[in-house]
Design a protein around this motif. Sequence first.
Motif, PDB file in Angstrom:
ATOM      1  N   PRO A 205     -22.685  89.972  68.719  1.00  0.00           N
ATOM      2  CA  PRO A 205     -22.583  89.763  67.265  1.00  0.00           C
ATOM      3  C   PRO A 205     -22.250  88.321  66.911  1.00  0.00           C
ATOM      4  CG  PRO A 205     -21.399  91.746  67.925  1.00  0.00           C
ATOM      5  CD  PRO A 205     -21.804  91.047  69.189  1.00  0.00           C
ATOM      6  N   GLY A 206     -23.032  87.752  66.005  1.00  0.00           N
ATOM      7  CA  GLY A 206     -22.816  86.372  65.605  1.00  0.00           C
ATOM      8  C   GLY A 206     -21.478  86.158  64.920  1.00  0.00           C
ATOM      9  N   HIS A 207     -20.968  87.184  64.194  1.00  0.00           N
ATOM     10  CA  HIS A 207     -19.673  87.045  63.540  1.00  0.00           C
ATOM     11  C   HIS A 207     -18.560  86.809  64.556  1.00  0.00           C
ATOM     12  CE1 HIS A 207     -22.040  88.856  60.334  1.00  0.00           C
ATOM     13  NE2 HIS A 207     -21.099  88.508  59.481  1.00  0.00           N
ATOM     14  N   LEU A 208     -18.621  87.523  65.688  1.00  0.00           N
ATOM     15  CA  LEU A 208     -17.595  87.348  66.716  1.00  0.00           C
ATOM     16  C   LEU A 208     -17.656  85.951  67.319  1.00  0.00           C
ATOM     17  CD1 LEU A 208     -15.393  88.499  68.563  1.00  0.00           C
ATOM     18  CD2 LEU A 208     -17.205  89.386  70.049  1.00  0.00           C
ATOM     19  N   VAL A 209     -18.848  85.493  67.643  1.00  0.00           N
ATOM     20  CA  VAL A 209     -19.013  84.165  68.231  1.00  0.00           C
ATOM     21  C   VAL A 209     -18.555  83.093  67.241  1.00  0.00           C
ATOM     22  CG1 VAL A 209     -20.672  82.532  69.198  1.00  0.00           C
ATOM     23  CG2 VAL A 209     -20.912  84.977  69.672  1.00  0.00           C
ATOM     24  N   ALA A 210     -18.944  83.243  65.964  1.00  0.00           N
ATOM     25  CA  ALA A 210     -18.568  82.248  64.958  1.00  0.00           C
ATOM     26  C   ALA A 210     -17.058  82.205  64.761  1.00  0.00           C
ATOM     27  CB  ALA A 210     -19.265  82.570  63.634  1.00  0.00           C
ATOM     28  N   LEU A 211     -16.429  83.374  64.750  1.00  0.00           N
ATOM     29  CA  LEU A 211     -14.981  83.416  64.573  1.00  0.00           C
ATOM     30  C   LEU A 211     -14.255  82.794  65.757  1.00  0.00           C
ATOM     31  CD1 LEU A 211     -12.996  84.452  62.440  1.00  0.00           C
ATOM     32  CD2 LEU A 211     -12.790  86.556  63.762  1.00  0.00           C
ATOM     33  N   LEU A 212     -14.752  83.061  66.962  1.00  0.00           N
ATOM     34  CA  LEU A 212     -14.148  82.448  68.153  1.00  0.00           C
ATOM     35  C   LEU A 212     -14.326  80.937  68.144  1.00  0.00           C
ATOM     36  CD1 LEU A 212     -15.185  84.989  70.957  1.00  0.00           C
ATOM     37  CD2 LEU A 212     -12.881  84.545  70.093  1.00  0.00           C
ATOM     38  N   ALA A 213     -15.538  80.492  67.765  1.00  0.00           N
ATOM     39  CA  ALA A 213     -15.787  79.051  67.718  1.00  0.00           C
ATOM     40  C   ALA A 213     -14.877  78.367  66.706  1.00  0.00           C
ATOM     41  CB  ALA A 213     -17.255  78.795  67.379  1.00  0.00           C
ATOM     42  N   GLY A 214     -14.756  78.971  65.510  1.00  0.00           N
ATOM     43  CA  GLY A 214     -13.897  78.388  64.494  1.00  0.00           C
ATOM     44  C   GLY A 214     -12.436  78.393  64.903  1.00  0.00           C
ATOM     45  N   SER A 215     -11.981  79.489  65.536  1.00  0.00           N
ATOM     46  CA  SER A 215     -10.578  79.586  65.954  1.00  0.00           C
ATOM     47  C   SER A 215     -10.253  78.583  67.058  1.00  0.00           C
ATOM     48  CB  SER A 215     -10.275  81.013  66.425  1.00  0.00           C
ATOM     49  OG  SER A 215     -10.500  81.950  65.392  1.00  0.00           O
ATOM     50  N   LEU A 216     -11.149  78.443  68.037  1.00  0.00           N
ATOM     51  CA  LEU A 216     -10.910  77.480  69.122  1.00  0.00           C
ATOM     52  C   LEU A 216     -10.901  76.053  68.592  1.00  0.00           C
ATOM     53  CD1 LEU A 216     -13.095  79.063  71.960  1.00  0.00           C
ATOM     54  CD2 LEU A 216     -10.592  79.045  71.777  1.00  0.00           C
ATOM     55  N   LEU A 217     -11.824  75.754  67.677  1.00  0.00           N
ATOM     56  CA  LEU A 217     -11.825  74.414  67.085  1.00  0.00           C
ATOM     57  C   LEU A 217     -10.548  74.181  66.278  1.00  0.00           C
ATOM     58  CD1 LEU A 217     -13.192  71.737  66.487  1.00  0.00           C
ATOM     59  CD2 LEU A 217     -14.422  72.855  64.598  1.00  0.00           C
ATOM     60  N   GLY A 218     -10.089  75.211  65.579  1.00  0.00           N
ATOM     61  CA  GLY A 218      -8.856  75.073  64.822  1.00  0.00           C
ATOM     62  C   GLY A 218      -7.658  74.797  65.713  1.00  0.00           C
ATOM     63  N   LEU A 219      -7.570  75.508  66.839  1.00  0.00           N
ATOM     64  CA  LEU A 219      -6.470  75.268  67.791  1.00  0.00           C
ATOM     65  C   LEU A 219      -6.543  73.850  68.357  1.00  0.00           C
ATOM     66  CD1 LEU A 219      -6.428  78.679  69.716  1.00  0.00           C
ATOM     67  CD2 LEU A 219      -4.703  77.835  68.102  1.00  0.00           C
ATOM     68  N   LEU A 220      -7.751  73.409  68.652  1.00  0.00           N
ATOM     69  CA  LEU A 220      -7.911  72.052  69.187  1.00  0.00           C
ATOM     70  C   LEU A 220      -7.460  71.009  68.156  1.00  0.00           C
ATOM     71  CD1 LEU A 220      -8.954  70.048  71.294  1.00  0.00           C
ATOM     72  CD2 LEU A 220     -11.241  70.293  70.274  1.00  0.00           C
ATOM     73  N   LEU A 221      -7.851  71.201  66.920  1.00  0.00           N
ATOM     74  CA  LEU A 221      -7.473  70.242  65.884  1.00  0.00           C
ATOM     75  C   LEU A 221      -5.958  70.236  65.654  1.00  0.00           C
ATOM     76  CD1 LEU A 221     -10.344  70.856  63.294  1.00  0.00           C
ATOM     77  CD2 LEU A 221     -10.060  68.875  64.783  1.00  0.00           C
ATOM     78  N   MET A 222      -5.354  71.430  65.714  1.00  0.00           N
ATOM     79  CA  MET A 222      -3.903  71.490  65.524  1.00  0.00           C
ATOM     80  C   MET A 222      -3.155  70.797  66.659  1.00  0.00           C
ATOM     81  SD  MET A 222      -3.070  75.181  63.733  1.00  0.00           S
ATOM     82  CE  MET A 222      -4.241  76.180  64.645  1.00  0.00           C
ATOM     83  N   THR A 223      -3.689  70.880  67.892  1.00  0.00           N
ATOM     84  CA  THR A 223      -3.060  70.149  69.002  1.00  0.00           C
ATOM     85  C   THR A 223      -3.191  68.643  68.817  1.00  0.00           C
ATOM     86  OG1 THR A 223      -5.106  70.265  70.314  1.00  0.00           O
ATOM     87  CG2 THR A 223      -3.488  72.043  70.616  1.00  0.00           C
ATOM     88  N   LEU A 224      -4.202  68.224  68.044  1.00  0.00           N
ATOM     89  CA  LEU A 224      -4.386  66.798  67.754  1.00  0.00           C
ATOM     90  C   LEU A 224      -3.662  66.396  66.468  1.00  0.00           C
ATOM     91  CD1 LEU A 224      -8.210  66.488  68.576  1.00  0.00           C
ATOM     92  CD2 LEU A 224      -6.273  65.823  70.018  1.00  0.00           C
ATOM     93  N   GLN A 225      -2.795  67.292  65.989  1.00  0.00           N
ATOM     94  CA  GLN A 225      -1.992  67.031  64.789  1.00  0.00           C
ATOM     95  C   GLN A 225      -2.834  66.941  63.512  1.00  0.00           C
ATOM     96  OE1 GLN A 225       1.414  67.078  65.166  1.00  0.00           O
ATOM     97  NE2 GLN A 225       0.867  67.573  67.278  1.00  0.00           N
ATOM     98  N   ILE A 226      -3.981  67.597  63.526  1.00  0.00           N
ATOM     99  CA  ILE A 226      -4.812  67.680  62.312  1.00  0.00           C
ATOM    100  C   ILE A 226      -4.569  69.046  61.683  1.00  0.00           C
ATOM    101  CG2 ILE A 226      -7.162  67.647  61.383  1.00  0.00           C
ATOM    102  CD1 ILE A 226      -7.968  65.902  63.737  1.00  0.00           C
TER     103      ILE A 226
END
Length: 580
Positions: A205-226
């Motif tokens: 399902p594309g919704h699952l992949v999109a949600l995982l992609a967005g969540s992982l990018l969000g975690l990465l940005l938060m580790t970079l203090q964004i």
Amino acid sequence: MSSSSFRVPLFAALRDSFRQGYSLASLRSDVLAGITVGIIAIPLAMALAIAVGVAPQHGLYTGIVGGLIIAICGGSRFNISGPTAAFVVILLPITQQYGLGGLLLVTLMAGAILLALGLARMGNLIQFVPYPVVMGFTAGIGIVIATLQIKDFFGLQDIGQHSNYIEQLQALAGALPSISTGDTLVGAATLATLILWPRLTRRVPGHLVALLAGSLLGLLLMTLQIPVATLGARFSYELDGVIHAGIPPFAPHWVLPWRLPGADGQPLLVNFEMLRQLLPSAMAVAMLGAIESLLCALVADGMANTRHDPNAELLGQGLGNLVVPFFGGITATAAIARTATSVRSGARSPIAAVVHALVMLLAVVLLARLFAWLPMASLAAMLLMVAWNMSEAPRVLHLLRVGPRQDVLVLLICLLLTVLFDMVLAVGVGLLLASALFIRRMAALSGGGAQLRGSEGPLADLPDSVVLYSIQGPMFFAAADKALEAISRFDSGVQHMVIDMRSVPSMDMSALVLFEKALQDLHRRGIRVYLVGVRAQIRLKLRRAGLDARRDVRSFAATPQLAAQLIRAKLAETGTEPSG
């Protein structure tokens, strides 16, 4: 009437599925389809709950309780029910004015209305809603939903609540300087994945992949203090005096809607005046729920070559919405996108919808703490995709180019009223306009006037004192005067009039009154009237009006030949011979 005609068609889809044979292979297909659509439904349910102004767990409770009850009790094998985008424009103002308690109370009232529609056998309701009206308000809903998601997609601050669409746009424009880089990147990544992933494969399902992609990018940005706004930062719950981020990891539990807080944070004060204020919204919710559910069932039947029971589906939807408020759920109805996914995933029966509800229940109990890390921008991106699909923009643009001008006008008016005012007004005005256009078209098909008898036929040898008057089309309030206006224009030489009504399919009370006056006028002028080809139901109306017992009508003749024989007999009696 037999007692079987009063049978309540509960569990219709479930019974039909088992009656036609349900094997282990069917169960396996249903389980896989239910897991697939359940995974898709989890983030959508939370996003839709947020869109209507309540905490995300209420959307999950809707899918769990409402989806389960409707699947078991309803009349469609494939409908997947839960919160849907169509209700956002109706439910959000209710939440803003009456709070969660008022929203659940409206759902309860709508459930009772849906149940009454099912018991009254109103399952063919969708046939009476014109297509331009449906397209107009669904496209308008899509625009409103998309606009509401701009705030979270870009991480805009200090938007506030606004009473109309124009004010909302002005507030968004004013908040553009507060755009968040982190939220925008996460939202864009999620939206791009939603668009591109189905072109690669549909097995995952594309919704699952999109949600995982967005969540992982969000975690990465938060580790970079964004900074990235998450569900846990927006919502919280209290347990044993401790505040926890996200949603509670508990199954839906019993609550009384009227004990929940209103918009002012105090328990809802339910009285007759409040119920009166909420009734129009409940009617709108029920009508929209019925239309969307029955339309969804038709789509599923077309995909799977099956047939649903529309009355049973309305009963199932009614029962689901009656029960779900007592477990903290909001309005539920069938969702076309989730239902289509279930069918494509191999669903065979309502068991797939039951599995979908159980998957959501397990997610609440086991994964609730992880949901706190979901980016709000990702949920907004998912609803942007839902809004685009719901609006059916390519089809609307095609209809605007090729559709009849009057129908296009109805579509545009419904769309604009939905966006600028509300859906209740849009549907009401749309139905009135569509009805007026229908009446005008039917009136254009109706008419009447003198007809040439020709050189052949049963009336050909009769003298000029005999006139053939023909009426075509339905005789109703908008067409009767047009059909009868020429009757008064005949000169004094006319003694017999044959009124041919073989092309008149119906007659309403307004037409009956005008017809009676026309016949009385002919009688005063000494003209004998012979009615030909009157249909049984119209003749019954004329008899009830007493026309056949008076001298206004000399005869009801089944055919022109019989009328000709009666006229010849009268001419012979008076010493007047037919010509030729």
